[in-house]
Design a protein around this motif. Structure first.
Motif, PDB file in Angstrom:
ATOM      1  N   THR A 107     -44.562  -0.584 -12.711  1.00  0.00           N
ATOM      2  CA  THR A 107     -44.852  -2.021 -12.628  1.00  0.00           C
ATOM      3  C   THR A 107     -43.881  -2.715 -11.694  1.00  0.00           C
ATOM      4  OG1 THR A 107     -45.680  -1.935 -14.896  1.00  0.00           O
ATOM      5  CG2 THR A 107     -45.188  -4.106 -13.988  1.00  0.00           C
ATOM      6  N   LEU A 108     -42.589  -2.361 -11.796  1.00  0.00           N
ATOM      7  CA  LEU A 108     -41.585  -2.841 -10.845  1.00  0.00           C
ATOM      8  C   LEU A 108     -41.169  -1.642 -10.004  1.00  0.00           C
ATOM      9  CD1 LEU A 108     -38.506  -5.115 -11.511  1.00  0.00           C
ATOM     10  CD2 LEU A 108     -38.308  -3.064 -10.115  1.00  0.00           C
ATOM     11  N   ASN A 109     -41.369  -1.757  -8.706  1.00  0.00           N
ATOM     12  CA  ASN A 109     -41.061  -0.643  -7.809  1.00  0.00           C
ATOM     13  C   ASN A 109     -40.310  -1.174  -6.591  1.00  0.00           C
ATOM     14  OD1 ASN A 109     -41.034   1.944  -6.752  1.00  0.00           O
ATOM     15  ND2 ASN A 109     -43.036   1.738  -5.781  1.00  0.00           N
ATOM     16  N   GLY A 144     -36.577  -2.327   3.294  1.00  0.00           N
ATOM     17  CA  GLY A 144     -36.990  -1.822   1.997  1.00  0.00           C
ATOM     18  C   GLY A 144     -38.296  -2.453   1.549  1.00  0.00           C
ATOM     19  N   THR A 145     -38.838  -1.947   0.458  1.00  0.00           N
ATOM     20  CA  THR A 145     -40.113  -2.439  -0.071  1.00  0.00           C
ATOM     21  C   THR A 145     -39.966  -2.827  -1.533  1.00  0.00           C
ATOM     22  OG1 THR A 145     -40.844  -0.206  -0.688  1.00  0.00           O
ATOM     23  CG2 THR A 145     -41.448  -1.009   1.519  1.00  0.00           C
ATOM     24  N   TYR A 146     -40.806  -3.747  -1.955  1.00  0.00           N
ATOM     25  CA  TYR A 146     -40.757  -4.249  -3.337  1.00  0.00           C
ATOM     26  C   TYR A 146     -42.155  -4.617  -3.792  1.00  0.00           C
ATOM     27  CZ  TYR A 146     -39.537  -7.230  -7.335  1.00  0.00           C
ATOM     28  OH  TYR A 146     -39.440  -7.792  -8.581  1.00  0.00           O
ATOM     29  N   ALA A 149     -47.375  -7.050  -3.558  1.00  0.00           N
ATOM     30  CA  ALA A 149     -46.235  -7.024  -2.639  1.00  0.00           C
ATOM     31  C   ALA A 149     -45.878  -8.474  -2.318  1.00  0.00           C
ATOM     32  CB  ALA A 149     -46.588  -6.246  -1.381  1.00  0.00           C
ATOM     33  N   PRO A 150     -44.980  -9.097  -3.083  1.00  0.00           N
ATOM     34  CA  PRO A 150     -44.763 -10.541  -2.953  1.00  0.00           C
ATOM     35  C   PRO A 150     -44.291 -10.997  -1.586  1.00  0.00           C
ATOM     36  CG  PRO A 150     -43.087  -9.534  -4.359  1.00  0.00           C
ATOM     37  CD  PRO A 150     -44.142  -8.513  -4.142  1.00  0.00           C
ATOM     38  N   ARG A 176     -44.034 -16.313  -7.979  1.00  0.00           N
ATOM     39  CA  ARG A 176     -42.735 -16.349  -8.656  1.00  0.00           C
ATOM     40  C   ARG A 176     -42.827 -17.128  -9.967  1.00  0.00           C
ATOM     41  NH1 ARG A 176     -40.059 -19.335  -5.135  1.00  0.00           N
ATOM     42  NH2 ARG A 176     -39.761 -17.513  -3.781  1.00  0.00           N
ATOM     43  N   SER A 177     -43.504 -18.251  -9.922  1.00  0.00           N
ATOM     44  CA  SER A 177     -43.620 -19.100 -11.103  1.00  0.00           C
ATOM     45  C   SER A 177     -44.338 -18.390 -12.243  1.00  0.00           C
ATOM     46  CB  SER A 177     -44.362 -20.392 -10.737  1.00  0.00           C
ATOM     47  OG  SER A 177     -44.622 -21.166 -11.880  1.00  0.00           O
ATOM     48  N   ARG A 178     -45.314 -17.577 -11.899  1.00  0.00           N
ATOM     49  CA  ARG A 178     -46.139 -16.934 -12.923  1.00  0.00           C
ATOM     50  C   ARG A 178     -45.645 -15.554 -13.350  1.00  0.00           C
ATOM     51  NH1 ARG A 178     -52.113 -18.709 -10.539  1.00  0.00           N
ATOM     52  NH2 ARG A 178     -51.881 -20.937 -11.046  1.00  0.00           N
TER      53      ARG A 178
END
Length: 224
Positions: A3-5, A62-64, A70-71, A83-85
């Motif tokens: 979920t977080l990568n 890097g990637t997130y 991919a925000p 970000r808010s949600r």
């Protein structure tokens, strides 16, 4: 995919004689319901990493991805909405608005949508009851103890049921007894909502209670 990568995140800033490298290599993977402590000396890049995970800062390389999105590929308005949600922030100094009541402070995340509706107010009141502040909801932050202000900050962070909770020294200004109670509450609520929790901390008792422990030193993140 987790979920977080976060993969090979780095961050540098231009300075007069070159660049200041703050984050060199950070890879972090977490599923919903998991937690991680980020420890390390002051100036090692912990707050920078947290800001990138919270999409407040953009990595140099890097990637997130968070929740399959991919925000940093989003436009600025789309990123602010994401970000808010998707992200809830809990800070050492609370960052509560002094002129607003506790209830109004908890409802602040709804300002991204323009205004809070009746369902939002009901959810905020339920959270305040859950963190033990139902009878204090109309008080101003100055009328609360340090532990109560941190409880209000936790309720605010959870209002939108975020995927990711980011805590920056959440017990740093609290005595040991109050800190233990805040950690108990934070972990209970994180588990109930199946959220990811990442906490930057100097507190060994807090770090010991999280599932993963990573050390950040000289900009490099290593799992212990």
């Amino acid at each position: 995919m987790p979920t977080l990568n976060a993969s090979s995140l780095a961050k540098s800033y231009p300075i007069a004689d070159g660049e200041l490298v703050v984050l060199r290599e950070a890879t972090l993977q977490l599923e919903r319901g998991e937690s991680a402590a980020i420890v390390g000396p002051s100036g090692s890049g912990k707050s920078t990493l947290l800001s990138i995970l919270g999409t407040l800062e953009t990595p140099s390389t890097g990637t997130y991805e968070l929740g399959g999105a991919a925000p940093f590929s989003l436009s600025e308005p789309e990123l602010a909405k994401f970000r808010s949600r998707q992200v809830g922030f809990i800070f050492q100094d609370h960052h509560l608005l002094p002129q607003c009541s506790v209830l109004e402070n908890v409802l602040v995340p709804m300002l991204a949508d323009g205004a809070a509706g009746s369902a939002d107010v009901e959810r905020a009141e339920q959270l305040l009851d859950r963190v033990g502040l139902a009878e204090r909801r109309h008080h101003r932050p100055a009328q609360l103890s340090g532990g109560e202000r941190q409880r209000a900050a936790i309720a605010r962070a959870l209002l939108r049921e975020p995927t990711l909770l980011l805590a920056d020294e959440p017990t740093g200004n609290l005595d040991r007894h109050t800190a233990d109670a805040i950690v108990d509450l934070l972990l209970e609520l994180q588990a109930e909502r199946n959220a990811i929790l990442v906490a930057v901390t100097h507190s060994e008792p807090l770090a010991a209670r999280l599932q993963q422990r990573h050390t950040l030193n000289d900009g490099r993140l290593e799992r212990q």
